[in-house]
Design a protein around this motif. Sequence first.
Motif, PDB file in Angstrom:
ATOM      1  N   ALA A 188       0.423  -1.168  -0.341  1.00 50.96           N
ATOM      2  CA  ALA A 188       0.022  -0.366  -0.052  1.00 50.96           C
ATOM      3  C   ALA A 188       1.074   1.538  -0.128  1.00 50.96           C
ATOM      4  N   TRP A 189       2.081   1.313   0.614  1.00 51.90           N
ATOM      5  CA  TRP A 189       3.305   2.453   0.800  1.00 51.90           C
ATOM      6  C   TRP A 189       3.429   2.559  -0.699  1.00 51.90           C
ATOM      7  N   SER A 190       4.116   1.331  -1.350  1.00 50.15           N
ATOM      8  CA  SER A 190       4.494   1.754  -2.655  1.00 50.15           C
ATOM      9  C   SER A 190       3.334   2.349  -3.579  1.00 50.15           C
ATOM     10  N   TYR A 191       2.144   1.606  -3.296  1.00 49.12           N
ATOM     11  CA  TYR A 191       1.305   2.312  -4.046  1.00 49.12           C
ATOM     12  C   TYR A 191       1.516   4.191  -4.205  1.00 49.12           C
ATOM     13  N   MET A 192       1.707   4.736  -2.452  1.00 50.34           N
ATOM     14  CA  MET A 192       1.781   6.205  -2.360  1.00 50.34           C
ATOM     15  C   MET A 192       2.787   6.901  -3.015  1.00 50.34           C
ATOM     16  N   LEU A 193       3.894   5.772  -2.802  1.00 49.62           N
ATOM     17  CA  LEU A 193       5.012   6.265  -3.076  1.00 49.62           C
ATOM     18  C   LEU A 193       5.336   6.823  -4.792  1.00 49.62           C
ATOM     19  N   ALA A 194       4.607   5.409  -5.874  1.00 47.58           N
ATOM     20  CA  ALA A 194       4.380   5.059  -6.764  1.00 47.58           C
ATOM     21  C   ALA A 194       3.525   6.771  -7.552  1.00 47.58           C
ATOM     22  N   ALA A 195       2.412   6.864  -6.646  1.00 48.41           N
ATOM     23  CA  ALA A 195       0.668   8.311  -7.521  1.00 48.41           C
ATOM     24  C   ALA A 195       1.720   9.195  -6.903  1.00 48.41           C
ATOM     25  N   ARG A 196       2.459   9.572  -5.894  1.00 54.44           N
ATOM     26  CA  ARG A 196       3.350  11.056  -5.615  1.00 54.44           C
ATOM     27  C   ARG A 196       4.393  10.852  -6.885  1.00 54.44           C
ATOM     28  N   ALA A 197       5.044  10.100  -7.928  1.00 56.65           N
ATOM     29  CA  ALA A 197       5.509  10.130  -8.428  1.00 56.65           C
ATOM     30  C   ALA A 197       5.329  10.734 -10.134  1.00 56.65           C
ATOM     31  N   ARG A 198       4.252  10.366  -9.760  1.00 59.39           N
ATOM     32  CA  ARG A 198       2.857  10.445 -11.542  1.00 59.39           C
ATOM     33  C   ARG A 198       2.407  11.579 -11.014  1.00 59.39           C
ATOM     34  N   GLY A 199       2.161  12.580  -9.785  1.00 61.00           N
ATOM     35  CA  GLY A 199       1.691  13.536 -10.022  1.00 61.00           C
ATOM     36  C   GLY A 199       0.467  13.292  -9.310  1.00 61.00           C
ATOM     37  N   LEU A 200       0.289  12.304  -8.095  1.00 52.75           N
ATOM     38  CA  LEU A 200      -1.507  12.498  -7.624  1.00 52.75           C
ATOM     39  C   LEU A 200      -0.721  11.847  -6.263  1.00 52.75           C
ATOM     40  N   GLY A 201      -1.998  12.593  -5.747  1.00 55.47           N
ATOM     41  CA  GLY A 201      -2.058  12.820  -4.061  1.00 55.47           C
ATOM     42  C   GLY A 201      -2.767  11.574  -3.545  1.00 55.47           C
ATOM     43  N   THR A 202      -3.026  10.800  -1.972  1.00 54.49           N
ATOM     44  CA  THR A 202      -2.893  10.148  -1.500  1.00 54.49           C
ATOM     45  C   THR A 202      -2.883  10.202   0.078  1.00 54.49           C
ATOM     46  N   ALA A 203      -3.888   9.918   0.754  1.00 52.13           N
ATOM     47  CA  ALA A 203      -3.991  10.071   2.161  1.00 52.13           C
ATOM     48  C   ALA A 203      -3.750   8.824   2.710  1.00 52.13           C
ATOM     49  N   TRP A 204      -3.163   8.296   3.712  1.00 53.81           N
ATOM     50  CA  TRP A 204      -2.845   7.009   4.805  1.00 53.81           C
ATOM     51  C   TRP A 204      -4.094   7.040   5.539  1.00 53.81           C
ATOM     52  N   THR A 205      -5.407   5.982   5.637  1.00 53.99           N
ATOM     53  CA  THR A 205      -6.331   6.695   6.738  1.00 53.99           C
ATOM     54  C   THR A 205      -7.214   4.631   7.150  1.00 53.99           C
ATOM     55  N   SER A 206      -7.116   4.609   7.931  1.00 55.97           N
ATOM     56  CA  SER A 206      -8.020   3.355   8.198  1.00 55.97           C
ATOM     57  C   SER A 206      -9.768   4.069   9.321  1.00 55.97           C
ATOM     58  N   LEU A 207     -10.004   4.728   9.412  1.00 53.21           N
ATOM     59  CA  LEU A 207     -11.132   4.782  10.110  1.00 53.21           C
ATOM     60  C   LEU A 207     -11.790   4.936   9.451  1.00 53.21           C
ATOM     61  N   HIS A 208     -12.481   4.042   8.253  1.00 50.75           N
ATOM     62  CA  HIS A 208     -14.011   3.412   7.907  1.00 50.75           C
ATOM     63  C   HIS A 208     -13.488   2.061   7.704  1.00 50.75           C
ATOM     64  N   LEU A 209     -12.438   1.733   8.842  1.00 48.87           N
ATOM     65  CA  LEU A 209     -12.717   0.397   9.683  1.00 48.87           C
ATOM     66  C   LEU A 209     -13.855   0.101  10.517  1.00 48.87           C
ATOM     67  N   VAL A 210     -14.348   1.266  10.760  1.00 44.77           N
ATOM     68  CA  VAL A 210     -15.437   0.962  11.648  1.00 44.77           C
ATOM     69  C   VAL A 210     -16.626   0.468  11.567  1.00 44.77           C
ATOM     70  N   TYR A 211     -16.654   0.913   9.511  1.00 44.79           N
ATOM     71  CA  TYR A 211     -18.081   0.064   9.313  1.00 44.79           C
ATOM     72  C   TYR A 211     -16.938  -0.397   8.290  1.00 44.79           C
ATOM     73  N   GLU A 212     -16.031  -1.433   8.786  1.00 48.22           N
ATOM     74  CA  GLU A 212     -15.664  -2.055   7.212  1.00 48.22           C
ATOM     75  C   GLU A 212     -16.960  -3.310   7.397  1.00 48.22           C
ATOM     76  N   SER A 213     -17.573  -4.313   8.305  1.00 49.03           N
ATOM     77  CA  SER A 213     -18.462  -4.842   8.083  1.00 49.03           C
ATOM     78  C   SER A 213     -19.183  -4.760   6.749  1.00 49.03           C
ATOM     79  N   GLU A 214     -19.708  -3.268   6.919  1.00 56.32           N
ATOM     80  CA  GLU A 214     -20.739  -2.727   5.943  1.00 56.32           C
ATOM     81  C   GLU A 214     -20.756  -2.213   4.376  1.00 56.32           C
ATOM     82  N   ILE A 215     -18.933  -1.544   4.782  1.00 56.97           N
ATOM     83  CA  ILE A 215     -19.088  -1.246   3.742  1.00 56.97           C
ATOM     84  C   ILE A 215     -18.086  -3.115   2.733  1.00 56.97           C
ATOM     85  N   ALA A 216     -17.651  -3.539   3.160  1.00 58.48           N
ATOM     86  CA  ALA A 216     -18.125  -4.866   2.382  1.00 58.48           C
ATOM     87  C   ALA A 216     -18.599  -5.241   2.274  1.00 58.48           C
ATOM     88  N   ASP A 217     -19.937  -5.566   2.936  1.00 62.31           N
ATOM     89  CA  ASP A 217     -21.271  -5.344   1.998  1.00 62.31           C
ATOM     90  C   ASP A 217     -21.550  -5.206   0.474  1.00 62.31           C
TER      91      ASP A 217
END
Length: 209
Positions: free
Chosen positions: A139-168
């Motif tokens: 996942a970190w490699s993805y973010m580095l590759a994105a940065r090198a191509r002019g894309l911005g990203t952010a690392w977050t796991s707050l969505h995991l509070v609703y992991e099962s709902e998002i999985a559904d």
Amino acid sequence: MTPDELLTTIRSVRKRLDLTRPVPMELVRECLEIALQAPTGGNSQGWHWIVITDPDKRKAVGDYYGRATRAYLGSGSSAGDLFQDDPERAATQRRVSDSAAFLGEHMGDVPVLVIACIEAARLPEGNQAGLWGSLLPAAWSYMLAARARGLGTAWTSLHLVYESEIADLLGIPANVRQGVLMPTAYYTGETFRPARRQPLDEVLHVDSW
């Protein structure tokens, strides 16, 4: 940019994500191809990548994320609540918290959402480093590759509070666990620079603690 420039100027991009400019799927695929070169325990390669571009699904994920963010910001232990006894660092923490709040309100507007997942019928008891160590470097490699191509990203796991709902919502199988959500968009401005960090000698231990 040199490897050192890349590694020292990658930042969590929240307020400066361009919410209006589409991101080509080909560019996301390039970044993921690089991510797949990351190491995994036993060369297991049990990762999966959910790329969300559908507006309705992005909005649904964003709604869950927004709810989780508001709870986090009101918890008393968010970034903005830390280091209150250090005025300079507290100011930085307030800016981080403010940008987190912005992303919480706009996650569903980001053109591409990428969720990194890993096969795991059940989470290991005790130490889970082996499991997540086979996903998070990629996942970190993805973010580095994105940065090198002019894309911005952010690392977050707050969505995991609703992991099962998002999985559904996304049809993620029960034996696949989500690890990190990475909003991906072109960024505005070109002022990325190294961040202020603790001095190395405050956290370095050689041979013993």
